[in-house]
Design a protein around this motif. Structure first.
Motif, PDB file in Angstrom:
ATOM      1  N   TYR A   1       0.725  -1.112   0.145  1.00 29.45           N
ATOM      2  CA  TYR A   1       0.056  -0.019  -0.074  1.00 29.45           C
ATOM      3  C   TYR A   1       0.853   1.335   0.068  1.00 29.45           C
ATOM      4  O   TYR A   1       1.904   1.144   0.328  1.00 29.45           O
ATOM      5  CB  TYR A   1      -1.020   0.194   1.173  1.00 29.45           C
ATOM      6  CG  TYR A   1      -2.095  -0.781   1.133  1.00 29.45           C
ATOM      7  CD1 TYR A   1      -3.114  -0.833   0.654  1.00 29.45           C
ATOM      8  CD2 TYR A   1      -1.717  -2.341   1.634  1.00 29.45           C
ATOM      9  CE1 TYR A   1      -4.278  -1.809   0.746  1.00 29.45           C
ATOM     10  CE2 TYR A   1      -2.651  -3.260   1.689  1.00 29.45           C
ATOM     11  CZ  TYR A   1      -3.962  -3.132   1.001  1.00 29.45           C
ATOM     12  OH  TYR A   1      -4.974  -4.016   1.038  1.00 29.45           O
ATOM     13  N   TYR A   2       0.413   2.272  -0.503  1.00 30.30           N
ATOM     14  CA  TYR A   2       1.096   3.565  -0.792  1.00 30.30           C
ATOM     15  C   TYR A   2       0.096   4.729  -0.122  1.00 30.30           C
ATOM     16  O   TYR A   2      -1.183   4.623  -0.506  1.00 30.30           O
ATOM     17  CB  TYR A   2       1.582   3.947  -2.087  1.00 30.30           C
ATOM     18  CG  TYR A   2       2.186   2.999  -2.828  1.00 30.30           C
ATOM     19  CD1 TYR A   2       3.740   3.375  -2.897  1.00 30.30           C
ATOM     20  CD2 TYR A   2       1.991   1.791  -3.233  1.00 30.30           C
ATOM     21  CE1 TYR A   2       4.497   2.405  -3.465  1.00 30.30           C
ATOM     22  CE2 TYR A   2       2.937   0.768  -3.831  1.00 30.30           C
ATOM     23  CZ  TYR A   2       4.188   1.124  -3.853  1.00 30.30           C
ATOM     24  OH  TYR A   2       4.907   0.194  -4.589  1.00 30.30           O
ATOM     25  N   LEU A   3       0.654   5.884  -0.114  1.00 27.66           N
ATOM     26  CA  LEU A   3      -0.181   7.086   0.246  1.00 27.66           C
ATOM     27  C   LEU A   3      -0.690   7.414  -1.088  1.00 27.66           C
ATOM     28  O   LEU A   3       0.075   7.315  -2.119  1.00 27.66           O
ATOM     29  CB  LEU A   3       0.667   8.291   0.961  1.00 27.66           C
ATOM     30  CG  LEU A   3       0.893   7.861   2.402  1.00 27.66           C
ATOM     31  CD1 LEU A   3       1.724   9.082   3.068  1.00 27.66           C
ATOM     32  CD2 LEU A   3      -0.043   7.500   3.354  1.00 27.66           C
ATOM     33  N   PRO A   4      -1.918   7.891  -1.369  1.00 29.96           N
ATOM     34  CA  PRO A   4      -2.415   8.443  -2.544  1.00 29.96           C
ATOM     35  C   PRO A   4      -1.460   9.645  -3.246  1.00 29.96           C
ATOM     36  O   PRO A   4      -1.277  10.474  -2.484  1.00 29.96           O
ATOM     37  CB  PRO A   4      -3.971   8.801  -2.412  1.00 29.96           C
ATOM     38  CG  PRO A   4      -3.912   8.851  -1.050  1.00 29.96           C
ATOM     39  CD  PRO A   4      -2.815   8.052  -0.227  1.00 29.96           C
ATOM     40  N   GLY A   5      -1.224   9.380  -4.375  1.00 28.02           N
ATOM     41  CA  GLY A   5      -0.610  10.665  -5.143  1.00 28.02           C
ATOM     42  C   GLY A   5       0.306  10.141  -6.350  1.00 28.02           C
ATOM     43  O   GLY A   5      -0.079   9.074  -6.614  1.00 28.02           O
ATOM     44  N   GLY A   6       1.333  10.865  -6.737  1.00 31.06           N
ATOM     45  CA  GLY A   6       2.031  10.381  -7.901  1.00 31.06           C
ATOM     46  C   GLY A   6       3.141  11.351  -8.239  1.00 31.06           C
ATOM     47  O   GLY A   6       3.430  12.261  -7.661  1.00 31.06           O
ATOM     48  N   LYS A   7       3.978  11.276  -9.547  1.00 31.87           N
ATOM     49  CA  LYS A   7       4.620  11.618  -9.812  1.00 31.87           C
ATOM     50  C   LYS A   7       4.416  12.934 -10.460  1.00 31.87           C
ATOM     51  O   LYS A   7       3.408  13.144 -11.345  1.00 31.87           O
ATOM     52  CB  LYS A   7       5.701  11.053 -11.003  1.00 31.87           C
ATOM     53  CG  LYS A   7       6.139   9.725 -10.371  1.00 31.87           C
ATOM     54  CD  LYS A   7       6.837   8.881 -11.589  1.00 31.87           C
ATOM     55  CE  LYS A   7       7.299   7.474 -10.932  1.00 31.87           C
ATOM     56  NZ  LYS A   7       7.225   6.493 -12.011  1.00 31.87           N
ATOM     57  N   ARG A   8       5.158  13.978 -10.584  1.00 33.38           N
ATOM     58  CA  ARG A   8       5.056  15.304 -11.042  1.00 33.38           C
ATOM     59  C   ARG A   8       5.243  15.407 -12.473  1.00 33.38           C
ATOM     60  O   ARG A   8       6.161  14.781 -13.067  1.00 33.38           O
ATOM     61  CB  ARG A   8       6.117  16.143 -10.410  1.00 33.38           C
ATOM     62  CG  ARG A   8       6.204  17.626 -11.001  1.00 33.38           C
ATOM     63  CD  ARG A   8       7.458  18.369 -10.354  1.00 33.38           C
ATOM     64  NE  ARG A   8       7.864  17.871  -9.046  1.00 33.38           N
ATOM     65  CZ  ARG A   8       7.490  18.729  -8.010  1.00 33.38           C
ATOM     66  NH1 ARG A   8       6.526  19.710  -7.868  1.00 33.38           N
ATOM     67  NH2 ARG A   8       8.037  18.382  -6.853  1.00 33.38           N
ATOM     68  N   GLU A   9       4.250  15.970 -13.284  1.00 36.19           N
ATOM     69  CA  GLU A   9       4.215  16.252 -14.810  1.00 36.19           C
ATOM     70  C   GLU A   9       5.189  17.572 -14.841  1.00 36.19           C
ATOM     71  O   GLU A   9       5.317  18.499 -14.026  1.00 36.19           O
ATOM     72  CB  GLU A   9       3.124  16.499 -15.289  1.00 36.19           C
ATOM     73  CG  GLU A   9       1.915  15.486 -15.291  1.00 36.19           C
ATOM     74  CD  GLU A   9       2.201  14.439 -16.215  1.00 36.19           C
ATOM     75  OE1 GLU A   9       2.997  14.478 -17.109  1.00 36.19           O
ATOM     76  OE2 GLU A   9       1.615  13.170 -15.968  1.00 36.19           O
ATOM     77  N   PRO A  10       6.018  17.367 -16.091  1.00 34.00           N
ATOM     78  CA  PRO A  10       7.133  18.628 -16.262  1.00 34.00           C
ATOM     79  C   PRO A  10       6.291  20.167 -16.158  1.00 34.00           C
ATOM     80  O   PRO A  10       5.083  20.528 -16.658  1.00 34.00           O
ATOM     81  CB  PRO A  10       7.187  18.615 -17.761  1.00 34.00           C
ATOM     82  CG  PRO A  10       7.089  17.148 -18.015  1.00 34.00           C
ATOM     83  CD  PRO A  10       5.925  16.520 -17.278  1.00 34.00           C
ATOM     84  N   GLY A  11       6.881  20.811 -15.273  1.00 34.44           N
ATOM     85  CA  GLY A  11       6.566  22.161 -14.897  1.00 34.44           C
ATOM     86  C   GLY A  11       5.125  22.557 -13.976  1.00 34.44           C
ATOM     87  O   GLY A  11       4.764  23.430 -13.488  1.00 34.44           O
ATOM     88  N   GLU A  12       4.619  21.208 -13.412  1.00 32.47           N
ATOM     89  CA  GLU A  12       3.802  21.441 -12.251  1.00 32.47           C
ATOM     90  C   GLU A  12       4.610  21.597 -11.047  1.00 32.47           C
ATOM     91  O   GLU A  12       5.602  21.297 -10.592  1.00 32.47           O
ATOM     92  CB  GLU A  12       3.204  19.931 -12.080  1.00 32.47           C
ATOM     93  CG  GLU A  12       2.040  19.637 -12.934  1.00 32.47           C
ATOM     94  CD  GLU A  12       1.312  18.262 -12.833  1.00 32.47           C
ATOM     95  OE1 GLU A  12       0.222  18.214 -12.867  1.00 32.47           O
ATOM     96  OE2 GLU A  12       2.058  17.357 -12.292  1.00 32.47           O
ATOM     97  N   THR A  13       3.677  22.365 -10.111  1.00 35.57           N
ATOM     98  CA  THR A  13       4.021  22.494  -8.883  1.00 35.57           C
ATOM     99  C   THR A  13       3.870  21.437  -8.069  1.00 35.57           C
ATOM    100  O   THR A  13       2.982  20.574  -8.423  1.00 35.57           O
ATOM    101  CB  THR A  13       3.367  23.959  -8.192  1.00 35.57           C
ATOM    102  OG1 THR A  13       1.938  23.592  -8.256  1.00 35.57           O
ATOM    103  CG2 THR A  13       3.758  25.158  -9.016  1.00 35.57           C
ATOM    104  N   ASP A  14       3.997  21.488  -6.648  1.00 34.66           N
ATOM    105  CA  ASP A  14       3.728  20.305  -5.903  1.00 34.66           C
ATOM    106  C   ASP A  14       2.029  20.284  -5.743  1.00 34.66           C
ATOM    107  O   ASP A  14       1.522  19.108  -5.837  1.00 34.66           O
ATOM    108  CB  ASP A  14       4.194  20.538  -4.343  1.00 34.66           C
ATOM    109  CG  ASP A  14       5.721  20.365  -4.455  1.00 34.66           C
ATOM    110  OD1 ASP A  14       6.388  20.068  -5.120  1.00 34.66           O
ATOM    111  OD2 ASP A  14       6.294  20.454  -3.010  1.00 34.66           O
ATOM    112  N   VAL A  15       1.630  21.436  -5.465  1.00 33.18           N
ATOM    113  CA  VAL A  15       0.135  21.450  -5.294  1.00 33.18           C
ATOM    114  C   VAL A  15      -0.696  21.077  -6.535  1.00 33.18           C
ATOM    115  O   VAL A  15      -1.637  20.464  -6.348  1.00 33.18           O
ATOM    116  CB  VAL A  15      -0.465  23.027  -4.719  1.00 33.18           C
ATOM    117  CG1 VAL A  15      -2.140  23.044  -4.547  1.00 33.18           C
ATOM    118  CG2 VAL A  15       0.435  23.017  -3.229  1.00 33.18           C
ATOM    119  N   GLN A  16      -0.194  21.539  -7.586  1.00 29.59           N
ATOM    120  CA  GLN A  16      -0.699  20.999  -8.882  1.00 29.59           C
ATOM    121  C   GLN A  16      -0.695  19.620  -9.001  1.00 29.59           C
ATOM    122  O   GLN A  16      -1.764  19.003  -9.477  1.00 29.59           O
ATOM    123  CB  GLN A  16      -0.028  21.998 -10.229  1.00 29.59           C
ATOM    124  CG  GLN A  16      -0.512  23.335 -10.203  1.00 29.59           C
ATOM    125  CD  GLN A  16       0.315  23.986 -11.101  1.00 29.59           C
ATOM    126  OE1 GLN A  16       1.589  23.588 -11.581  1.00 29.59           O
ATOM    127  NE2 GLN A  16      -0.057  25.253 -11.500  1.00 29.59           N
TER     128      GLN A  16
END
Length: 132
Positions: free
Chosen positions: A28-43
């Motif tokens: 199991y993992y915390l929900p979330g994932g990898k950043r797309e190019p140019g995205e901020t953490d919150v985006q």
């Protein structure tokens, strides 16, 4: 050294934490994932949580909880994951979608069922009295 950059949501309720399991994975993992190019953490957080759980994160409520690093689960030795974690309010009820097979609420007793980086987070939250 390779570092996988991930953003994750920490959602605690009644001493348990929202966790997910992807299709074909055994941890199991915390929900979330990898950043797309140019995205901020919150985006990244808003997009990934919408994709995985079908809920709308209120971007203005996101609060940085911590950044954690560990050996990446299921990857070659020396591949690390850096998980930047946020708490945030969201609208809707989390349900499994896209690559997610299961959405569960885990307690500290479930620590051995989570990925290595999540174990560090579980320990820290347990020590703080947030995860029972």
């Amino acid at each position: 050294m390779t570092v996988i950059d991930k953003i994750a949501l920490i959602d605690l309720a009644d001493g348990r934490i929202l966790s997910t399991r992807s299709h074909g994975k055994d941890a199991y993992y915390l929900p979330g994932g990898k950043r797309e190019p140019g995205e901020t953490d919150v985006q990244t957080l808003v997009r990934e949580i919408a994709e995985e759980l079908g809920v709308a994160v209120a971007a203005g409520t996101a609060v940085h909880v911590g950044t954690f690093e560990a050996q990446a689960h299921g990857q070659a030795e020396g591949v690390l994951v850096r998980m930047t974690c946020y708490s945030a309010e969201y609208a809707g009820t989390p349900v499994a979608s896209n690559e997610i097979a299961e959405v569960v609420w885990l307690g500290y007793a479930d620590r051995e069922r989570v990925a290595p980086v999540d174990k560090i987070i579980f320990d820290e939250l347990h020590q703080a009295g947030s995860l029972r």
